[in-house]
Design an enzyme around this catalytic site. Structure first.
Site, short mmCIF file in Angstrom:
data_model
loop_
_atom_site.label_atom_id
_atom_site.label_comp_id
_atom_site.label_asym_id
_atom_site.label_seq_id
_atom_site.Cartn_x
_atom_site.Cartn_y
_atom_site.Cartn_z
N ASP A 116 -24.97 -44.30 -40.04
CA ASP A 116 -25.38 -45.87 -40.07
C ASP A 116 -26.77 -45.90 -39.71
OD1 ASP A 116 -25.38 -48.33 -40.51
OD2 ASP A 116 -23.75 -48.86 -39.05
N ASP A 142 -28.67 -49.31 -38.60
CA ASP A 142 -28.66 -50.25 -37.41
C ASP A 142 -27.62 -50.04 -36.53
OD1 ASP A 142 -30.63 -51.95 -38.69
OD2 ASP A 142 -29.03 -52.46 -40.05
C1 BG6 Z 1 -26.34 -53.71 -41.62
C2 BG6 Z 1 -26.19 -54.54 -40.11
O1 BG6 Z 1 -26.77 -52.36 -41.09
O2 BG6 Z 1 -27.35 -54.28 -42.36
C3 BG6 Z 1 -26.20 -55.94 -40.43
O3 BG6 Z 1 -25.49 -54.03 -39.17
C4 BG6 Z 1 -26.84 -56.47 -41.47
O4 BG6 Z 1 -25.98 -56.74 -39.46
C5 BG6 Z 1 -26.96 -55.63 -42.70
O5 BG6 Z 1 -26.51 -57.72 -41.99
C6 BG6 Z 1 -27.78 -55.88 -43.85
O6 BG6 Z 1 -29.04 -55.96 -43.24
P1 BG6 Z 1 -30.55 -56.37 -44.06
O7 BG6 Z 1 -31.70 -55.60 -43.32
O8 BG6 Z 1 -30.40 -55.95 -45.52
O9 BG6 Z 1 -30.39 -58.02 -43.94
#
Ligand code: BG6
Length: 225
Positions: free
Chosen positions: A9, A11
């Site tokens: 993953d 984030d």
């Molecule tokens: C995930 C995060 O990796 O990505 C979430 O843990 C986030 O918190 C999701 O909402 C979508 O991210 P983005 O960058 O497309 O807004």
């Protein structure tokens, strides 16, 4: 070794963007008069942008039209990007590059499996665009975690049997997705939160190949090799 690929993953595993997501959502919820806490934010980890907004609107007891929701999601992302655009390779979490190097030297494939649609930008900021054999992200999958699609897609792109993939995630939704995909799952964070994972560590700085082999043994995979 049993493991043929590791799927990460982004984030919360490779980079600590969870706090930036939180700060951007918090700005939005404050503007809307919705009480949104750090504990609520746990539910959003690993969940797509629009699904996160739906959870937040549920917390606030608000119903909005799709165009209104799209507008709010775009605003949140604009604020989130203000943080991301300031990031650099110095923000890669400790131990990440060392562990990726160890995997590479041992011919274990490396993939990214993230719900984020900002993955390409983030990888560019971190200088990691060329570090993965496959990238499955919010731009290429339909279903958000806990659906296993993102991990199944990453395994498919590498041509690796799903049972021989190990997933590293920081969120409950990610653990559920990895288990549904039939993969070994290593949680990064708190035992109390990620207790369904096969193993929980504090960060990739705690991980190495010996620990992975020990986990395979504990799970009984060595008899298949
Ligand atoms: C995930 C995060 O990796 O990505 C979430 O843990 C986030 O918190 C999701 O909402 C979508 O991210 P983005 O960058 O497309 O807004």
């Amino acid at each position: 070794m049993w493991t043929r690929a590791c799927i990460f993953d982004l984030d919360g595993v490779i980079v600590d963007t969870a706090r930036y997501h939180y700060l951007a959502w918090k700005r939005l919820t404050d503007d809307m008069g919705i009480v949104f806490t750090g504990k609520d934010n746990e539910q959003l980890k690993g969940v797509s942008r629009m699904a996160s907004l739906d959870i937040i609107l549920g917390i606030g007891g608000k119903k909005l039209s799709l165009p209104e929701k799209k507008e709010l999601a775009a605003l949140k992302n604009k604020w989130y990007l203000d943080y991301i655009n300031r990031m650099s390779p110095a923000d890669i979490l400790p131990g990440t590059l060392q562990f990726l190097n160890e995997l590479r030297h041992n011919h274990i494939k490396i993939a990214l499996g993230s719900a984020s649609r900002n993955t390409p930008l983030l990888l560019k900021r971190l200088g990691m665009q060329n570090d993965f054999d496959a990238i499955a992200d919010g731009n290429t999958v339909e279903n958000t975690k806990p659906d296993p699609e993102v991990f199944l897609k990453a395994a498919g792109m590498m041509g690796i049997d799903t049972a021989r993939c190990v997933v590293f995630v920081d969120a409950v939704a990610g653990v559920e997705a990895a288990l549904k995909a039939g993969m070994i799952c290593i949680g990064i964070g708190e035992h109390s939160v990620l207790n369904d994972a096969h193993m929980v560590i504090s960060g990739l700085y705690e991980m190495d190949l010996d620990k992975l082999i020990a986990l395979e043994k504990r799970l009984g995979y060595e008899k298949f090799i």
